[in-house]
Design an enzyme around this catalytic site. Structure first.
Site, PDB file in Angstrom:
ATOM      1  N   LYS A  70      -1.019 -35.233  13.124  1.00 60.84           N
ATOM      2  CA  LYS A  70      -0.447 -35.945  11.988  1.00 60.84           C
ATOM      3  C   LYS A  70      -0.261 -37.420  12.304  1.00 60.84           C
ATOM      4  CE  LYS A  70       3.619 -36.921  10.713  1.00 60.84           C
ATOM      5  NZ  LYS A  70       5.054 -36.964  10.379  1.00 60.84           N
ATOM      6  N   HIS A  81       4.993 -32.049   3.488  1.00 62.47           N
ATOM      7  CA  HIS A  81       4.830 -32.052   2.025  1.00 62.47           C
ATOM      8  C   HIS A  81       3.405 -31.667   1.638  1.00 62.47           C
ATOM      9  CE1 HIS A  81       8.769 -33.808   1.497  1.00 62.47           C
ATOM     10  NE2 HIS A  81       8.463 -34.813   2.291  1.00 62.47           N
TER      11      HIS A  81
END
Length: 269
Positions: A156, A176
């Site tokens: 990420k 999310h």
């Protein structure tokens, strides 16, 4: 968040993943078009990173964003810069306890201080300065590989640096994005976050990586990740676009860019 492969899905999960039909470009553009009706079309500079950050700033800022909110991590980033006005080299040379003290508000401050100082030392030893801007000259795969060798930098973080700071086509999968991708049926049941990252990066259109990531992030913050997505039901809205034979890419690209933020306040829970 995230996690490795393996786990209890077993052979059935592996078969399901092998037979999974990835969504096509039309669906990604359609979801972008629907999300833009709530949040607007994002101007560059939304999401986790500050638009003025260089590559080193972005790596440090994304490490600071782990397990806290963007608002808190940006505040901690500014506090760190104010405490060490000599720049990243000053942060590198400071006692670890002093750096950790400045990071306290964001949580996991001792671990983050160790990761950040370790990364800065490695870069300095190799390049005689603390800048990672050389990554701009590399191909996306090489830049990602270079970032992933640092402890504390996972998929990420590397992906955020690529798309936010270096302007390269990569699709970060944070909490999310991961939860909404699962709710939309974009990844196989039981897929890990790393597996979702690999699948989605293989099929999200390159020109949509930044916008779709920022819009899903905004939507998750505003409405949560309920599988039903009732508030609002994105799948229902995408179905209407299809039934009406509309071109979501053309519609989306005609929208003006804007800074996202308060556009959904009237429809929040």
């Amino acid at each position: 968040g995230g996690g490795g492969g393996g786990g209890g899905g077993g052979e059935g999960a592996a078969v399901a993943a092998a037979e999974w039909q990835d969504p096509g470009p039309w669906e990604f553009w359609a979801v972008c078009r629907v999300l833009a009706s709530f949040h607007g079309r994002p101007r560059r500079g939304g999401g986790t990173a500050d638009p003025g950050w260089g590559a080193t700033d972005c790596v440090v800022g994304t490490i600071l964003s782990q397990c806290t909110t963007d608002r808190v991590s940006h505040r901690v980033f500014r506090r760190l810069q104010a405490a060490f006005p000599g720049g990243w080299e000053a942060v590198m040379r400071a006692p670890e306890a002093e750096v950790a003290r400045e990071l306290h508000e964001g949580g996991q401050n001792k671990i983050k201080a160790r990761f950040i100082q370790g990364l800065l030392r490695t870069v300095y030893e190799e390049r005689s300065h603390c800048s990672l801007d050389n990554l701009r000259d590399l191909a996306p795969e090489d830049a990602r590989r270079e970032l992933l060798r640092f402890p504390g930098v996972g998929c990420k973080t590397a992906s955020c640096v690529l798309v936010y700071s270096l302007g390269l086509p990569d699709f970060p999968v944070d909490t999310h994005v991961f939860q909404l991708a699962r709710a939309l049926g974009w990844v196989p049941p039981g897929a890990s976050r790393d597996a979702a990252y690999a699948r989605l990066n293989a099929c999200v259109p390159a020109e949509l990586c930044y916008d779709l990531h920022v819009l899903l992030q905004e939507h998750g913050k505003a409405f949560g990740h309920a599988p039903s997505l009732v508030r609002p039901d994105l799948r229902e809205a995408v179905g209407r676009l299809a039934a009406e034979g509309r071109d979501p890419r053309a519609e989306y690209l005609r929208l003006p860019c804007q800074t996202l933020g308060d556009s959904v306040s009237h429809v929040r829970r």
